[in-house]
Design a protein around this motif. Sequence first.
Motif, PDB file in Angstrom:
ATOM      1  N   THR A   1       0.845  -1.193   0.000  1.00 59.51           N
ATOM      2  CA  THR A   1       0.000   0.000   0.000  1.00 59.51           C
ATOM      3  C   THR A   1       0.883   1.247   0.000  1.00 59.51           C
ATOM      4  OG1 THR A   1      -0.115   0.164   2.428  1.00 59.51           O
ATOM      5  CG2 THR A   1      -1.808  -1.171   1.347  1.00 59.51           C
TER       6      THR A   1
ATOM      7  N   HIS B   1      -2.229   8.033  -1.186  1.00 61.40           N
ATOM      8  CA  HIS B   1      -2.551   8.728  -2.426  1.00 61.40           C
ATOM      9  C   HIS B   1      -3.573   9.821  -2.105  1.00 61.40           C
ATOM     10  CE1 HIS B   1      -3.018   9.226  -6.759  1.00 61.40           C
ATOM     11  NE2 HIS B   1      -4.336   9.287  -6.566  1.00 61.40           N
TER      12      HIS B   1
ATOM     13  N   GLY C   1      -6.435   9.008   0.950  1.00 60.84           N
ATOM     14  CA  GLY C   1      -6.615   7.751   0.253  1.00 60.84           C
ATOM     15  C   GLY C   1      -5.378   6.872   0.258  1.00 60.84           C
TER      16      GLY C   1
ATOM     17  N   VAL D   1      -3.558   3.633  -2.248  1.00 60.02           N
ATOM     18  CA  VAL D   1      -3.548   2.685  -3.357  1.00 60.02           C
ATOM     19  C   VAL D   1      -3.041   1.355  -2.810  1.00 60.02           C
ATOM     20  CG1 VAL D   1      -2.551   2.092  -5.585  1.00 60.02           C
ATOM     21  CG2 VAL D   1      -3.259   4.444  -5.123  1.00 60.02           C
TER      22      VAL D   1
ATOM     23  N   THR E   1      -4.733  -4.046  -8.282  1.00 59.43           N
ATOM     24  CA  THR E   1      -4.513  -2.781  -7.587  1.00 59.43           C
ATOM     25  C   THR E   1      -5.775  -1.920  -7.657  1.00 59.43           C
ATOM     26  OG1 THR E   1      -2.155  -2.838  -8.096  1.00 59.43           O
ATOM     27  CG2 THR E   1      -3.067  -0.713  -7.475  1.00 59.43           C
TER      28      THR E   1
ATOM     29  N   TYR F   1      -7.920   1.713  -5.512  1.00 67.13           N
ATOM     30  CA  TYR F   1      -7.878   2.873  -4.603  1.00 67.13           C
ATOM     31  C   TYR F   1      -8.850   2.652  -3.451  1.00 67.13           C
ATOM     32  CZ  TYR F   1      -8.384   7.722  -3.013  1.00 67.13           C
ATOM     33  OH  TYR F   1      -8.429   8.871  -2.267  1.00 67.13           O
TER      34      TYR F   1
ATOM     35  N   LYS G   1     -10.663   4.689  -0.682  1.00 65.33           N
ATOM     36  CA  LYS G   1     -11.025   6.015  -0.201  1.00 65.33           C
ATOM     37  C   LYS G   1     -10.983   6.033   1.327  1.00 65.33           C
ATOM     38  CE  LYS G   1     -14.587   9.563  -0.861  1.00 65.33           C
ATOM     39  NZ  LYS G   1     -15.918   9.862  -1.478  1.00 65.33           N
TER      40      LYS G   1
ATOM     41  N   TRP H   1     -14.268  -4.741  -5.940  1.00 65.99           N
ATOM     42  CA  TRP H   1     -13.543  -3.836  -6.844  1.00 65.99           C
ATOM     43  C   TRP H   1     -14.521  -3.280  -7.852  1.00 65.99           C
ATOM     44  CZ3 TRP H   1     -12.369  -3.655 -12.123  1.00 65.99           C
ATOM     45  CH2 TRP H   1     -11.308  -2.796 -12.491  1.00 65.99           C
TER      46      TRP H   1
ATOM     47  N   LEU I   1      -7.882   2.104 -12.821  1.00 64.02           N
ATOM     48  CA  LEU I   1      -7.357   1.716 -11.515  1.00 64.02           C
ATOM     49  C   LEU I   1      -8.450   1.079 -10.666  1.00 64.02           C
ATOM     50  CD1 LEU I   1      -5.135   1.765  -9.300  1.00 64.02           C
ATOM     51  CD2 LEU I   1      -5.942   4.072  -8.712  1.00 64.02           C
TER      52      LEU I   1
ATOM     53  N   SER J   1     -11.642   1.076  -7.656  1.00 65.07           N
ATOM     54  CA  SER J   1     -11.709   1.346  -6.215  1.00 65.07           C
ATOM     55  C   SER J   1     -11.996   0.063  -5.454  1.00 65.07           C
ATOM     56  CB  SER J   1     -12.828   2.361  -5.913  1.00 65.07           C
ATOM     57  OG  SER J   1     -12.554   3.610  -6.509  1.00 65.07           O
TER      58      SER J   1
END
Length: 247
Positions: free
Chosen positions: A12, A15, A19, A21, A33, A35, A37, A58, A66, A68
Amino acid sequence: MNWSDDALVLRTYPHAETGVVATLLTREHGRHTGYVKFGTTKRLRPLLDLGVKLRVQWTARVSENLGSWFIEPDRNYSAFYLDDPVRLAAISSIAALLEGTLADREFYPSLFEATEAFLEFLGHDYWIISYISWELGLLNLLGFGIELDKCAATGKMEDLCYVSPKTGRAVSKEAGIPYKDRLLRLPSFLLGSGIVTDEDILDGLKLTGYFLEKNLFHLKNQPIPEARDRLEKLWSKSAGLEDKEQE
């Protein structure tokens, strides 16, 4: 586009303001991979530690994005070993090896199962043998398996003591004696026999570490992950074998 899966945390990094990633190994979707939040918040940050198994969703507009992560905790393996730096180092090493070698979004169902099985076994006395077997399995899965069934020089299956660093094939004591300083030691427990000593385990770590570096990381012009080196050093120190490791 969205899907749900089981996942293990590999890496990890922060970001934006709050956040994260996160790169995860998922059961059905491989290394992936996304994101998270508010991933740096007090509620979510502990869920993204190495050694945590998650139930994840995801989502992305298109598969190439990318995407989430929406995460829920399942099991925190690291939490059982907060006072055991060697076992924690093994978790970190596995995460670093997987993150550094697996192709993104490739399907590795057997690898997820093997990794989860190792984490479940980590509390046992001989967990380090299981760890070495896990590394051998990783090499094999990625096409760089070590051949330990017979001597590369004679074809015999008895008295195998060494492994050729060039070919990754076993060598018998008779054939290897003249070249033993250039060969890697093959611990008998990898052949399913013999009493396991600390020296054998260190030889096993050196054997798999050599081929991980040569076949998986050197080809990328990268060193083997620091986490893997740290595991070998910590285990060697805990067993009182620091001098042998420097040989």
